[in-house]
Design an enzyme around this catalytic site. Structure first.
Site: not given
Ligand code: ADP
Ligand code: MG
Length: 389
Positions: A125, A35, A175
């Site tokens: 995360g 944060h 990120d």
């Molecule tokens: P984090 O970035 O912490 O993993 P987020 O909510 O920001 O969580 O992103 C996750 C989302 O990104 C998933 O719900 C999906 O929509 C998308 N995503 C991530 N990796 C993939 C993948 N390999 N194939 C398809 N969609 C993906």
């Molecule tokens: Mg994310």
């Protein structure tokens, strides 16, 4: 590499031909500085060995056809010229948003067939979203015969714009920067005010230490609203302290001037966490950098950061608190929740000799409470996004 092979196989079965290339981009964990990004402060992420692979080949008809091993049965097929914020929902918004943001930045994006595979757990995360964006961004800039690389910092800004404006998630630059700029055996010190970055040697294994990621498997519905609230509280605290952002507060003593106890605690977290980032960097660059002593001290700072996130910033969750407590009881140097909060993962640092007992203590703590068993991942500071040769 398993994910690259997975993407290649998926491409073959979906499109009936081999891809022109495969691009990889890693997830990330943030060692210190939570944060702090939207307060103009410091963060210290490193790239994970877990990656998202994008197998791609150009098309001549201005269409983008996407499939993912993680989203079976929900392929995406869109015309490049139809891309606009709101036009694509669901997972396809991440890669389509990248195509849109590249075009908005003046790049000519080709139509393409794309198959995706990943071992970055989504929603833990670890930034599976940036891994997907950055692998797609590299693929779309390099897949056409006339394609050419975009400078990495610029590409990070483009991928972030995709997430902010096309997907609609108000995330910072960390990120995408981590996924595109980190080097193996290093963490990336990123100044979120100037956007300057530098490499910091970070090789726990060489000092007999190990980084463990524990996906607590918990997600709490409040996360989005609470994140917006914390941002607003930080802005208000900065305004009352008469500084442009909390980064500019001269030190922890200054926040005690805030009359409101909630704002005071929020600001205290941000100011002390910024200081902890610089303390960790000094340890990693200092004379004891390669030794167990430095890592013991970094562990202590991680636990301090967790307490600050739990008590002052109030974004921790029960599974994370129990994980940190159990890790310490099992012999870890320290640990903290990572990410925005209210769910996701914990990062723990342990001497190699204590890894099994740390994992056992955490698994036992979850079992005693009847919680879904946590997932354990190794976190090895790894290389940034790249084309597979
Ligand atoms: P984090 O970035 O912490 O993993 P987020 O909510 O920001 O969580 O992103 C996750 C989302 O990104 C998933 O719900 C999906 O929509 C998308 N995503 C991530 N990796 C993939 C993948 N390999 N194939 C398809 N969609 C993906
Ligand atoms: Mg994310």
């Amino acid at each position: 590499m398993r994910t690259a092979e997975g993407a290649r196989q998926l491409f073959l079965s979906r499109f009936g031909a081999a891809p022109s290339g495969v691009w990889l981009a890693p997830g990330r964990a943030n060692l210190m500085g939570e944060h702090t990004d939207y307060n103009g402060g410091f963060v210290l992420p490193f790239a994970l060995g877990q990656v998202t692979a994008v197998a791609a080949a150009p098309r001549t008809d201005r269409r983008l056809v996407l499939c993912s091993g993680q989203q079976p049965g929900s392929d995406v097929d869109v015309l490049l010229d139809d891309l606009a914020p709101g036009a694509v929902s669901g997972w396809g918004a991440y890669p389509c948003g990248v195509a849109w943001a590249l075009r908005a930045a003046g790049r000519d994006v080709p139509g393409a067939n794309i198959a995706i595979d990943s071992d970055v757990p989504a929603g833990a995360g670890l930034s599976s979203s940036a891994a997907l964006e950055c692998a797609t961004a590299l693929a779309l800039t390099e897949v056409a015969p006339a394609g050419s690389a975009v400078p990495r910092r610029k590409l990070a800004a483009i991928a972030r714009r995709a997430e902010n404006e096309f997907v609609g998630v108000p995330s910072g630059i960390m990120d995408q920067s981590a996924s595109l700029l980190c080097e193996s055996g290093h963490a990336l010190l990123l100044d979120c005010q100037s956007l300057e970055s530098s490499q910091v040697p970070f090789d726990p294994a060489a000092a007999g230490a190990r980084l463990l990621l524990i996906d607590t498997r918990a997600t709490h519905r409040l996360a989005g609203g609470e994140y917006a609230r914390r941002r607003a509280e930080c802005e208000e605290a900065a305004r009352l302290l008469g500084v442009p952002s909390l980064r500019d507060v001269p030190g922890p003593a200054a926040v005690e001037r805030l009359a409101d106890p909630v704002l005071r605690r929020r600001a205290r977290h941000v100011v002390t966490d910024d200081a902890r980032v610089l303390q960790v960097v000094a340890l990693l660059r200092g004379p004891a950098c390669g030794s167990g002593d430095a890592y013991r001290e970094i562990g202590r700072l991680l636990t301090q950061a967790h307490e600050s996130l739990r008590d002052d910033f109030e974004v921790s969750w029960p599974e994370a608190d129990a994980t940190v407590a159990a890790a310490l009881a099992g012999g870890a140097f320290g640990g903290r929740m990572i990410g925005g909060g209210f769910g996701g993962s914990v990062l723990a640092l342990a001497p190699e000799s204590a890894v099994d007992s740390v994992r056992g203590a955490i698994a036992g703590a979850f079992a005693r409470r009847d919680w879904t068993a946590p997932e354990f991942l190794d976190a090895v500071p790894s290389a940034s996004a790249r084309r597979l040769t």
